[in-house]
Design an enzyme around this catalytic site. Structure first.
Site, mmCIF file in Angstrom:
data_model
loop_
_atom_site.group_PDB
_atom_site.id
_atom_site.type_symbol
_atom_site.label_atom_id
_atom_site.label_comp_id
_atom_site.label_asym_id
_atom_site.label_seq_id
_atom_site.Cartn_x
_atom_site.Cartn_y
_atom_site.Cartn_z
ATOM 1 N N VAL A 110 0.885 -1.224 0.020
ATOM 2 C CA VAL A 110 -0.225 -0.089 0.019
ATOM 3 C C VAL A 110 0.667 1.111 -0.015
ATOM 4 O O VAL A 110 0.333 2.467 -0.203
ATOM 5 C CB VAL A 110 -1.086 0.108 1.105
ATOM 6 N N ASN A 160 -7.917 -1.731 4.291
ATOM 7 C CA ASN A 160 -8.017 -2.608 5.443
ATOM 8 C C ASN A 160 -6.677 -2.560 5.914
ATOM 9 O O ASN A 160 -6.436 -2.808 7.254
ATOM 10 C CB ASN A 160 -8.422 -3.695 5.065
ATOM 11 N N ALA A 161 -5.819 -2.521 5.350
ATOM 12 C CA ALA A 161 -4.427 -2.695 5.632
ATOM 13 C C ALA A 161 -4.038 -1.880 6.735
ATOM 14 O O ALA A 161 -4.231 -0.713 6.866
ATOM 15 C CB ALA A 161 -3.383 -2.580 4.578
ATOM 16 N N GLY A 162 -3.268 -2.300 7.883
ATOM 17 C CA GLY A 162 -2.829 -1.610 8.960
ATOM 18 C C GLY A 162 -2.021 -2.074 9.986
ATOM 19 O O GLY A 162 -1.841 -3.493 9.824
ATOM 20 N N ASN A 200 -12.895 10.323 27.370
ATOM 21 C CA ASN A 200 -13.669 9.894 28.562
ATOM 22 C C ASN A 200 -13.588 8.412 28.930
ATOM 23 O O ASN A 200 -14.400 8.238 29.930
ATOM 24 C CB ASN A 200 -15.081 10.069 27.723
ATOM 25 N N TYR A 257 -0.073 4.361 16.489
ATOM 26 C CA TYR A 257 -1.395 3.854 16.028
ATOM 27 C C TYR A 257 -2.356 4.705 16.161
ATOM 28 O O TYR A 257 -3.299 4.877 15.124
ATOM 29 C CB TYR A 257 -1.464 2.391 16.846
ATOM 30 N N THR A 308 -6.417 -11.411 15.685
ATOM 31 C CA THR A 308 -5.608 -11.739 14.507
ATOM 32 C C THR A 308 -4.293 -11.155 14.738
ATOM 33 O O THR A 308 -3.820 -11.093 16.003
ATOM 34 C CB THR A 308 -5.948 -10.178 13.567
#
Ligand SMILES: NC(=O)c1ccc[n+]([C@@H]2O[C@H](COP(=O)([O-])OP(=O)(O)OC[C@H]3O[C@@H](n4cnc5c(N)ncnc54)[C@H](OP(=O)(O)O)[C@@H]3O)[C@@H](O)[C@H]2O)c1
Length: 195
Positions: A16, A42-44, A104, A117, A152
């Protein structure tokens, strides 16, 4: 291709962060399909849950994959999405990128919030909001998804949710009726999460 036939060599490799790969993907889709109905960014990656201090290199790499890549890929695919009569972009985000949650619910999330992240996902949330405003004139609906905490590689075996349950939020966004799509929102299982 004509007559609803599609090229047999799906899937297409995509690093990506590679401009060449993104360009190849666009060319492949254009040549074989002529339009795109759904884009799921989606890639992370999460590089900071290794017990070591965060450093600038990890933050930079995380932002590159989690924020800059979804921007670049979506921009490149807007022309093909614009051709679809039901175009959707779903950015796979996280509640760990919700500033409201950090403000919160800090006592519940502090163990998981990291600079790279969480800021990458907060940025992705803002990107989603901006895209929902700017792409609507091209008929493209945009939302961000939080899958829950899922077993995952990224979520680890400590997570409570199986992959199928985690995937259900994105699947729901792909299949929900157009007029019910939560354009410009961050959602989990159909329920809105505050930004
Ligand atoms: N799991 C959770 O609890 C959780 C919670 C909230 C949000 N999310 C989000 O959900 C999304 C999916 O995560 P996951 O849990 O399925 O994580 P995962 O199991 O670690 O999978 C990540 C995926 O991203 C791909 N990827 C990473 N860097 C890439 C790159 N530079 N180019 C192309 N592909 C790349 C990986 O491909 P390779 O396998 O080829 O490396 C892999 O398919 C992520 O955006 C994550 O932030 C997950």
């Amino acid at each position: 291709m004509e007559g609803g036939q599609h090229a047999p060599d799906y899937p297409v490799p995509l690093e990506v962060t590679s401009a060449d790969d993104i360009s190849n993907l666009v060319n492949y889709l254009e040549k074989n399909y002529g339009k795109l109905d759904v884009l799921v960014n989606n890639a992370g990656i999460a590089l900071e849950w290794d017990g070591k201090p965060t450093d600038t290199d990890k933050i930079r790499r995380t932002l590159e994959v989690n924020l800059i890549a979804p921007f670049a890929i979506t921009e490149a695919l807007v022309p093909l999405l614009s051709v679809s009569d039901d175009a959707r972009v779903i950015n796979h985000s996280s509640q760990l990128g919700s500033i409201d949650t950090a403000e919160n619910l800090w006592q519940y999330v502090s163990a998981f919030v990291t600079i790279g992240y969480s800021t990458s996902k907060a940025g992705l949330n803002m990107l989603t909001q901006i895209q929902s405003k700017t792409l609507t004139v091209k008929g493209i609906a945009v939302a961000a998804a939080h899958p829950g905490w899922v077993k995952t590689d990224l979520g680890t075996d400590a997570a409570p949710l199986e992959v199928e349950e985690g995937a259900s939020t994105v699947v729901g966004l792909v299949t929900i009726a157009r007029d019910q799509f939560p354009h410009g929102q961050l959602v989990n299982k159909g329920v809105r999460i505050p930004w």
